[in-house]
Design a protein around this motif. Sequence first.
Motif, short mmCIF file in Angstrom:
data_model
loop_
_atom_site.label_atom_id
_atom_site.label_comp_id
_atom_site.label_asym_id
_atom_site.label_seq_id
_atom_site.Cartn_x
_atom_site.Cartn_y
_atom_site.Cartn_z
N PRO A 129 0.81 -1.23 0.00
CA PRO A 129 0.00 0.00 0.00
C PRO A 129 0.84 1.27 0.00
CG PRO A 129 -0.71 -1.50 1.74
CD PRO A 129 0.56 -2.04 1.20
N HIS A 130 2.11 1.17 0.39
CA HIS A 130 2.90 2.39 0.55
C HIS A 130 3.80 2.72 -0.61
CE1 HIS A 130 1.34 2.58 4.54
NE2 HIS A 130 1.79 1.37 4.80
N VAL A 131 3.91 1.83 -1.59
CA VAL A 131 4.78 2.14 -2.72
C VAL A 131 3.95 2.81 -3.81
CG1 VAL A 131 6.39 0.28 -2.26
CG2 VAL A 131 4.48 -0.13 -3.79
N HIS A 132 4.63 3.59 -4.65
CA HIS A 132 3.91 4.27 -5.73
C HIS A 132 3.79 3.39 -6.96
CE1 HIS A 132 5.34 7.82 -3.31
NE2 HIS A 132 4.04 7.92 -3.29
N SER A 133 4.77 2.53 -7.19
CA SER A 133 4.62 1.57 -8.28
C SER A 133 5.47 0.34 -7.99
CB SER A 133 4.97 2.20 -9.62
OG SER A 133 6.34 2.45 -9.68
N LEU A 134 5.09 -0.76 -8.65
CA LEU A 134 5.72 -2.04 -8.38
C LEU A 134 6.07 -2.69 -9.71
CD1 LEU A 134 6.31 -4.59 -6.65
CD2 LEU A 134 3.88 -5.07 -6.68
N HIS A 135 7.30 -3.17 -9.83
CA HIS A 135 7.74 -3.77 -11.09
C HIS A 135 8.45 -5.09 -10.82
CE1 HIS A 135 7.03 0.06 -13.18
NE2 HIS A 135 7.35 0.56 -12.01
N ALA A 136 8.55 -5.88 -11.88
CA ALA A 136 9.21 -7.18 -11.75
C ALA A 136 10.63 -7.10 -12.29
CB ALA A 136 8.42 -8.20 -12.55
N CYS A 137 11.53 -7.98 -11.84
CA CYS A 137 12.76 -8.17 -12.61
C CYS A 137 12.57 -9.49 -13.36
CB CYS A 137 14.04 -8.26 -11.81
SG CYS A 137 14.10 -7.87 -10.11
N HIS A 138 12.63 -9.42 -14.66
CA HIS A 138 12.22 -10.56 -15.45
C HIS A 138 13.23 -11.67 -15.54
CE1 HIS A 138 8.37 -9.36 -16.87
NE2 HIS A 138 8.83 -8.13 -16.94
N SER A 139 14.48 -11.31 -15.57
CA SER A 139 15.45 -12.36 -15.87
C SER A 139 16.62 -12.26 -14.92
CB SER A 139 15.91 -12.19 -17.31
OG SER A 139 17.23 -12.58 -17.43
N LEU A 140 17.23 -13.39 -14.70
CA LEU A 140 18.36 -13.43 -13.79
C LEU A 140 19.60 -12.85 -14.39
CD1 LEU A 140 18.46 -16.77 -11.93
CD2 LEU A 140 18.10 -14.49 -11.08
N ASP A 141 19.70 -12.89 -15.71
CA ASP A 141 20.99 -12.57 -16.31
C ASP A 141 21.02 -11.27 -17.09
OD1 ASP A 141 22.55 -14.73 -15.46
OD2 ASP A 141 21.36 -16.03 -16.75
N SER A 142 19.84 -10.70 -17.31
CA SER A 142 19.86 -9.57 -18.22
C SER A 142 19.46 -8.29 -17.53
CB SER A 142 18.92 -9.86 -19.39
OG SER A 142 18.65 -8.66 -20.05
N LEU A 143 20.32 -7.31 -17.67
CA LEU A 143 19.98 -5.99 -17.17
C LEU A 143 18.94 -5.35 -18.04
CD1 LEU A 143 23.22 -4.14 -16.19
CD2 LEU A 143 21.36 -4.81 -14.74
N GLY A 144 18.99 -5.71 -19.33
CA GLY A 144 18.05 -5.14 -20.29
C GLY A 144 16.62 -5.41 -19.86
N ALA A 145 16.40 -6.66 -19.39
CA ALA A 145 15.05 -7.04 -18.96
C ALA A 145 14.61 -6.18 -17.77
CB ALA A 145 15.02 -8.51 -18.59
N LEU A 146 15.59 -5.83 -16.92
CA LEU A 146 15.29 -5.01 -15.75
C LEU A 146 14.83 -3.62 -16.19
CD1 LEU A 146 15.63 -5.64 -12.75
CD2 LEU A 146 17.80 -4.48 -12.82
N SER A 147 15.55 -3.07 -17.15
CA SER A 147 15.18 -1.75 -17.65
C SER A 147 13.80 -1.78 -18.29
CB SER A 147 16.19 -1.27 -18.69
OG SER A 147 17.45 -1.25 -18.13
N ASP A 148 13.53 -2.83 -19.07
CA ASP A 148 12.23 -2.93 -19.72
C ASP A 148 11.11 -3.01 -18.69
OD1 ASP A 148 13.47 -2.83 -22.08
OD2 ASP A 148 13.46 -4.99 -22.43
N ALA A 149 11.35 -3.81 -17.65
CA ALA A 149 10.32 -3.98 -16.62
C ALA A 149 9.96 -2.65 -15.99
CB ALA A 149 10.80 -4.94 -15.56
N LEU A 150 10.99 -1.80 -15.79
CA LEU A 150 10.72 -0.53 -15.14
C LEU A 150 9.96 0.42 -16.05
CD1 LEU A 150 13.95 0.02 -13.14
CD2 LEU A 150 11.65 0.09 -12.25
N ALA A 151 10.08 0.22 -17.35
CA ALA A 151 9.38 1.09 -18.28
C ALA A 151 7.91 0.71 -18.38
CB ALA A 151 10.04 1.03 -19.65
N GLU A 152 7.59 -0.54 -18.05
CA GLU A 152 6.19 -0.97 -18.15
C GLU A 152 5.36 -0.37 -17.02
OE1 GLU A 152 6.40 -5.17 -17.94
OE2 GLU A 152 7.39 -5.33 -19.88
N PRO A 153 4.05 -0.27 -17.25
CA PRO A 153 3.21 0.22 -16.16
C PRO A 153 3.29 -0.74 -14.97
CG PRO A 153 1.86 -0.63 -17.95
CD PRO A 153 3.25 -0.58 -18.45
N GLY A 154 3.31 -0.21 -13.80
CA GLY A 154 3.49 -1.04 -12.62
C GLY A 154 2.30 -1.92 -12.33
#
Lengths: 409, 304
Positions: free
Chosen positions: A375-400
């Motif tokens: 309830p206290h966070v403004h948005s919530l995102h996933a980290c998709h993959s264990l090995d890729s930073l790219g996936a992390l960046s993409d996840a943050l760009a998606e709506p939470g």
Amino acid sequence: MAGGQTRSAPQGRLAENIVHFARALRKAGVKLGTAQVETAIRAVEVAGFTRRADFYYILRATMITRADDLTIFHQVFAMFWRDPEFIESLLHLLSHKTRDDKPPAPKPAAHRRAADAMGEMPDREPPDLPEREEVEQEALLSWSDNAVLRRMDFEQMSAAELTEAEAAIRRLTLPVSPKLTRRMHPEPHGAKPDPRATLRASLRRGGEIGRIARKSRLRRPPDLVAICDISGSMSVYSRLLMRFLHALAHNPQRQWGRVSAFTFGTQLTNVTRALRQRDPDEALAAIGSEADDWQGGTRIGDAIERFNKDWSRRVLGSDAVVLLITDGLERGDAAHLASQMQRLSLSARRLIWLNPLLRYDGFAPRAGGVRAILPHVHSLHACHSLDSLGALSDALAEPGLRDTLLRQL
Amino acid sequence: MTVLPASIDDTISLLASQDYICGRDLGTVAFLSLKLGKPLFLEGEAGVGKTEIARALSAALGRRLIRLQCYEGLDASSAIYEWNFAAQMVAIRTAEATGQTDRAELQAELFSDDFLIRRPLLQALEPQPGGPPVLLIDELDRTDEPFEAFLLELLSDFQVTIPELGTIRADAPPIVILTSNRTREVHDALKRRCLYHWVDYPGFQRELSILRARVPEATDKLSSEIVAFVQSLRGEDLFKSPGVAESIDWARALVALDAVALSPELVTDTVGALLKYQDDIARIAGAETTRLLDQAKAQLMATG
């Protein structure tokens, strides 16, 4: 420092000893310039010394510039002025010792990248994916609450990983707009007239005003604070996350103001300084040894409380964005966690939660910790993959996913 | 013009004459700052008397106090100087009307001393009645880094450079005091030009003397109970521990209520003067207040 030695100008031995003292301080890690030593000698000259305490305060005022160094100063002062030779010989002894029985030298930073560049195969097995998956399952289903103090040795970065990190961070956009500052800068279609620039331009035409110069408020990227969970249940992600933090701190396009980073397992550690090392290998090694609660238990509530009390006023002062990276598996009291999360959320400009567990379908906010944080966070995102930073960046760009999950509570 | 104190003890008693009770450490640093003409950089929690020392020094030495309150986005035009544009415009129009066309002459006239608006930092470099002023640059951590760079020239050479006019130098350097609440780390380059001092919460005896000097209306019993309670409160794990300023406020509040001794009810009613965060107030509410109060009273008994 006997009482009889009053008002003597610090010639000869004393000035020399002050210089030696400054060197001892430097060896102990205090940043100290020659100008400061000169001021110290002059200050002692001016004040004279009748008391040991005065001498202590004089040297402290002139040689120390950070509150963190006060304890070091106290220690070095006590040792040095009891017996100036003692510390010298001690330091000498120590430096000899380290030179004699050195542990097998660690690979110099960037060793692996150099090897990559030379076309050599990196000396490690390619990651065995199924096995890693297994490890992960085990880690995800169990968490410990005992404080295990462990240091972390990260593998060195490969050249490909480094390129990927840079590319990922370049693409990274957190859902936060830049901050309007009170500073103005010239802009042709700005909101406000700029009389000073107008006048200066008009003088070039002998006082004729051709055009009214305008200015507008300067925008600046927000500061970023990352608080990262390094407990046992997060251990499979730690290498990725530390790489992510390092890339963030050295962002190529200056999308961020100041970046500070903290790690927590059973205790909270500020790793901002370690991250500042340009070389990712050195930075990762420094983080690995600085935080010593790797893969231990998780006490998120306590860690956030420490952050709120000790650091929030210092790093959240100018409206920073907080990136909280944790799986939310809390062993402590959920109510305590909720109240600390509320305070954090109130003092941050935006609180973004990055949760690796979200990549599993059918994730439901059942764990007590997750229900307390959500309830206290403004948005919530996933980290998709264990090995890729790219996936992390993409996840943050998606709506939470915050709102969807909040409805399930 | 008052003479500067000649020794550390003189400095301490000079400050005490203005009801500013400082420890020997702060006294030493203040003395050195006056003697060596170096700026004094004070860092510490809010409410420990960092700003107050500037006031005490200026009053004791009979110097003018020039205060610059820092805030984010503070720039040269509001801290150092600004040109009076309206007056310059009028001057241009007048020149036009009188047919004066020499550009160089106009420029020299427009950017002369008459059109300069002096802000605090520039004022501090100019001679003042009673001698060089005390310049207080308050809460430096509230500005952004670019402003610190403005200060470097001022603090090391006591001069500022105005592009249109040249360099303005102080004949006698002002007494400079900078304060910071440490909400961010101030750059080393700036701190190195100063004498640094970390202002800590005072011990029992010193806080009691401060309270006696500042709130003489309070009875001895009340003052010592207040100090003992506040000191034990600082031992608790609070979000913001009360500073000396809060103790003084609290003592005044209690005196206004005609209190002669502390009771748990009285503490609960007036705790707003002492603690400014809801979490902290909730934390010491109820039984905890009684416990802390008992602890404070026991300590008083023990020390006699």
